[in-house]
Design a protein around this motif. Structure first.
Motif, PDB file in Angstrom:
ATOM      1  N   GLY A  11       0.803  -1.224   0.000  1.00 37.60           N
ATOM      2  CA  GLY A  11       0.000   0.000   0.000  1.00 37.60           C
ATOM      3  C   GLY A  11       0.830   1.267   0.000  1.00 37.60           C
ATOM      4  O   GLY A  11       0.294   2.367  -0.106  1.00 37.60           O
ATOM      5  N   PHE A  12       2.157   1.153   0.100  1.00 33.39           N
ATOM      6  CA  PHE A  12       3.019   2.336   0.099  1.00 33.39           C
ATOM      7  C   PHE A  12       3.024   2.981  -1.285  1.00 33.39           C
ATOM      8  O   PHE A  12       3.105   2.305  -2.301  1.00 33.39           O
ATOM      9  CB  PHE A  12       4.440   1.932   0.497  1.00 33.39           C
ATOM     10  CG  PHE A  12       5.439   3.033   0.359  1.00 33.39           C
ATOM     11  CD1 PHE A  12       5.367   4.167   1.160  1.00 33.39           C
ATOM     12  CD2 PHE A  12       6.458   2.947  -0.577  1.00 33.39           C
ATOM     13  CE1 PHE A  12       6.289   5.193   1.024  1.00 33.39           C
ATOM     14  CE2 PHE A  12       7.388   3.969  -0.713  1.00 33.39           C
ATOM     15  CZ  PHE A  12       7.297   5.081   0.087  1.00 33.39           C
ATOM     16  N   ASN A  13       2.920   4.294  -1.309  1.00 33.50           N
ATOM     17  CA  ASN A  13       2.839   5.015  -2.562  1.00 33.50           C
ATOM     18  C   ASN A  13       4.016   5.981  -2.669  1.00 33.50           C
ATOM     19  O   ASN A  13       4.103   6.948  -1.924  1.00 33.50           O
ATOM     20  CB  ASN A  13       1.508   5.772  -2.612  1.00 33.50           C
ATOM     21  CG  ASN A  13       1.308   6.464  -3.934  1.00 33.50           C
ATOM     22  OD1 ASN A  13       2.191   6.455  -4.793  1.00 33.50           O
ATOM     23  ND2 ASN A  13       0.132   7.046  -4.119  1.00 33.50           N
ATOM     24  N   ALA A  14       4.940   5.692  -3.573  1.00 37.84           N
ATOM     25  CA  ALA A  14       6.119   6.548  -3.741  1.00 37.84           C
ATOM     26  C   ALA A  14       5.989   7.394  -5.001  1.00 37.84           C
ATOM     27  O   ALA A  14       6.981   7.783  -5.616  1.00 37.84           O
ATOM     28  CB  ALA A  14       7.379   5.685  -3.805  1.00 37.84           C
ATOM     29  N   ALA A  15       4.743   7.711  -5.379  1.00 41.48           N
ATOM     30  CA  ALA A  15       4.493   8.414  -6.639  1.00 41.48           C
ATOM     31  C   ALA A  15       5.136   9.796  -6.667  1.00 41.48           C
ATOM     32  O   ALA A  15       5.172  10.509  -5.662  1.00 41.48           O
ATOM     33  CB  ALA A  15       2.986   8.549  -6.865  1.00 41.48           C
ATOM     34  N   ALA A  16       5.632  10.165  -7.826  1.00 42.27           N
ATOM     35  CA  ALA A  16       6.144  11.519  -8.046  1.00 42.27           C
ATOM     36  C   ALA A  16       5.655  12.002  -9.404  1.00 42.27           C
ATOM     37  O   ALA A  16       5.421  11.202 -10.312  1.00 42.27           O
ATOM     38  CB  ALA A  16       7.667  11.530  -7.990  1.00 42.27           C
ATOM     39  N   THR A  17       5.490  13.308  -9.522  1.00 39.82           N
ATOM     40  CA  THR A  17       5.028  13.921 -10.764  1.00 39.82           C
ATOM     41  C   THR A  17       6.052  14.992 -11.138  1.00 39.82           C
ATOM     42  O   THR A  17       6.645  15.619 -10.260  1.00 39.82           O
ATOM     43  CB  THR A  17       3.643  14.571 -10.541  1.00 39.82           C
ATOM     44  OG1 THR A  17       2.815  13.658  -9.831  1.00 39.82           O
ATOM     45  CG2 THR A  17       2.979  14.909 -11.851  1.00 39.82           C
ATOM     46  N   PHE A  18       6.250  15.197 -12.434  1.00 31.44           N
ATOM     47  CA  PHE A  18       7.280  16.127 -12.887  1.00 31.44           C
ATOM     48  C   PHE A  18       6.730  17.064 -13.961  1.00 31.44           C
ATOM     49  O   PHE A  18       5.821  16.697 -14.697  1.00 31.44           O
ATOM     50  CB  PHE A  18       8.448  15.352 -13.512  1.00 31.44           C
ATOM     51  CG  PHE A  18       9.110  14.379 -12.576  1.00 31.44           C
ATOM     52  CD1 PHE A  18      10.249  14.733 -11.863  1.00 31.44           C
ATOM     53  CD2 PHE A  18       8.583  13.105 -12.393  1.00 31.44           C
ATOM     54  CE1 PHE A  18      10.855  13.842 -10.988  1.00 31.44           C
ATOM     55  CE2 PHE A  18       9.173  12.198 -11.528  1.00 31.44           C
ATOM     56  CZ  PHE A  18      10.314  12.562 -10.818  1.00 31.44           C
ATOM     57  N   ILE A  19       7.304  18.262 -13.999  1.00 33.50           N
ATOM     58  CA  ILE A  19       7.130  19.116 -15.180  1.00 33.50           C
ATOM     59  C   ILE A  19       8.502  19.264 -15.814  1.00 33.50           C
ATOM     60  O   ILE A  19       9.491  19.543 -15.116  1.00 33.50           O
ATOM     61  CB  ILE A  19       6.555  20.502 -14.803  1.00 33.50           C
ATOM     62  CG1 ILE A  19       5.086  20.378 -14.392  1.00 33.50           C
ATOM     63  CG2 ILE A  19       6.690  21.471 -15.966  1.00 33.50           C
ATOM     64  CD1 ILE A  19       4.462  21.670 -13.880  1.00 33.50           C
TER      65      ILE A  19
END
Lengths: 249, 249
Positions: free
Chosen positions: B108-116
């Motif tokens: 269930g761990f969420n290491a999400a990242a978003t980039f521009i």
């Protein structure tokens, strides 16, 4: 989605709500989210609803039934607005509970609804509450004189900048309208007509001031144009970055 | 949380980012979220990061390593900015995958990242992308000339009102600063220093204009005061509701 807000002013309470509901992009419709319960000179209450429409409709309908059937507790028998907030919370949790199962086709289904309840009962000051899907509630404060439900973020900065307990009601209503209008512009699931109501402290009347603004209402068009123009000149008035860049060079 | 945005103008690209990171209310710190990769007269790229800090740091560090080790693909070898966007997406998905398990302590761990990612490579026009945690990406368009990551909602209405592709860069930078400042005011997990950068189309220089505004930078104070004053007079200029109420009576 939905966006509703209420503001606790020294002069009374301001309520504002949009009217759009959607259950998927092809199930968009308009429902009023502002419900009034009032006995002149005795009590005046306003309920704003967000979240699952079936839940909020069931809650409003049960409130009406309890009035008609003179139930053991109903809005007319409450001594404090906070008792009504408890009651709305209880009805909401009961209603949601009907559709919550551990397994089966409804597993994971979320029928949560959130409410804002405000008004006054004779002999007490006006009160304002936000009722969570879990049934508990919080009130506004002088440091945070407004409450929001639904799609709250787009319209929050303008409230933070303008609203104080001493703000005149007409300014607060205009601010609420700009807050909802900005949200409609940024999020397609919030839409007109807007309803806006002012309850004046100690009037114990259903509403001192009420307006319903449809999409093409001339006032809404004027507000949009004026606000757009003002924001643009606000930009022209901002100090330019030239001085900042100059110091780096 | 984080708030970063980038704007695709006819004149070039504007980037703006906050610097606050938090992992719980007692783990708040400052990290720059603006990373520049540039070879003068050949290419100039800017990467903004939001989401899990470990993931975004690992991605930036792998980009650097691939440059140092002259990997099969690196930023210097890319022919298009979109190839770099694919590469950043790939690195991000790989990094997140290291910590995703079906069961065990990380379930269930969420290491999400978003980039521009934005910039220009010699021989091509400037490009601007938002890279999702899933590794795919979208670009800005003339009808929607800006991209946002992180805590995006508070600061969106002002962008919707002001930003057009033909907006001058200095106005766009001021608008970005107001957008981030409004967000800082409404959300404690977005905070200074602000970094703001303009890349001028076809300059192929690392930055045409750059500024870093600390909490008490005089420019930020001036912008806040001027904006507050202007918003208040914008309210004073709005048509009053009197006419609306009159027609109801």
């Amino acid at each position: 989605m939905t966006y509703c807000l209420a503001i606790a002013l020294e002069d009374g309470l301001v309520f504002c709500s949009d009217s759009r509901t959607n259950a998927g992009a092809d199930r968009v419709s308009s429902y009023s989210k502002m419900h009034r319960f009032s006995v002149p000179y005795d009590r005046s209450l306003v309920l704003l609803t967000a979240g699952n429409l079936a839940t909020s409709q069931a809650v409003v309908s049960q409130i009406q039934r309890d009035l008609e059937q003179d139930a053991e507790f109903n809005i007319l028998k409450a001594s404090y607005v906070s008792d009504v907030a408890d009651y709305v919370g209880r009805l909401s949790v009961e209603e949601q509970g009907k559709y919550q199962e551990q397994g089966g086709p409804n597993a994971g289904f979320n029928a949560a609804a959130t409410f804002i309840l405000g008004g006054q009962i004779k002999g007490h000051s006006p009160e304002l509450y936000m009722i969570y899907p879990e049934g508990n509630h919080i009130t506004a404060s002088d440091l945070h004189p407004y409450l929001q439900i639904g799609e709250t973020k787009y319209g929050k900065p303008i409230l933070d900048r303008i609203i104080r307990p001493e703000t005149p009601f007409e300014t607060a209503m205009r601010c609420a309208i700009v807050s909802v209008d900005s949200t409609m512009r940024s999020n397609a699931t919030v839409g007109p007509p807007l309803e806006c109501l002012f309850y004046r402290k100690d009037s114990l009347q259903p509403n001192e001031r009420y307006c319903k603004l449809e999409e093409h209402h001339p006032y809404l068009a004027e507000v949009r144009e004026s606000w757009d123009d003002s924001i643009r000149s606000a930009f022209d008035n901002l100090p330019t970055l030239d001085a900042v860049f100059a110091e780096d060079e």
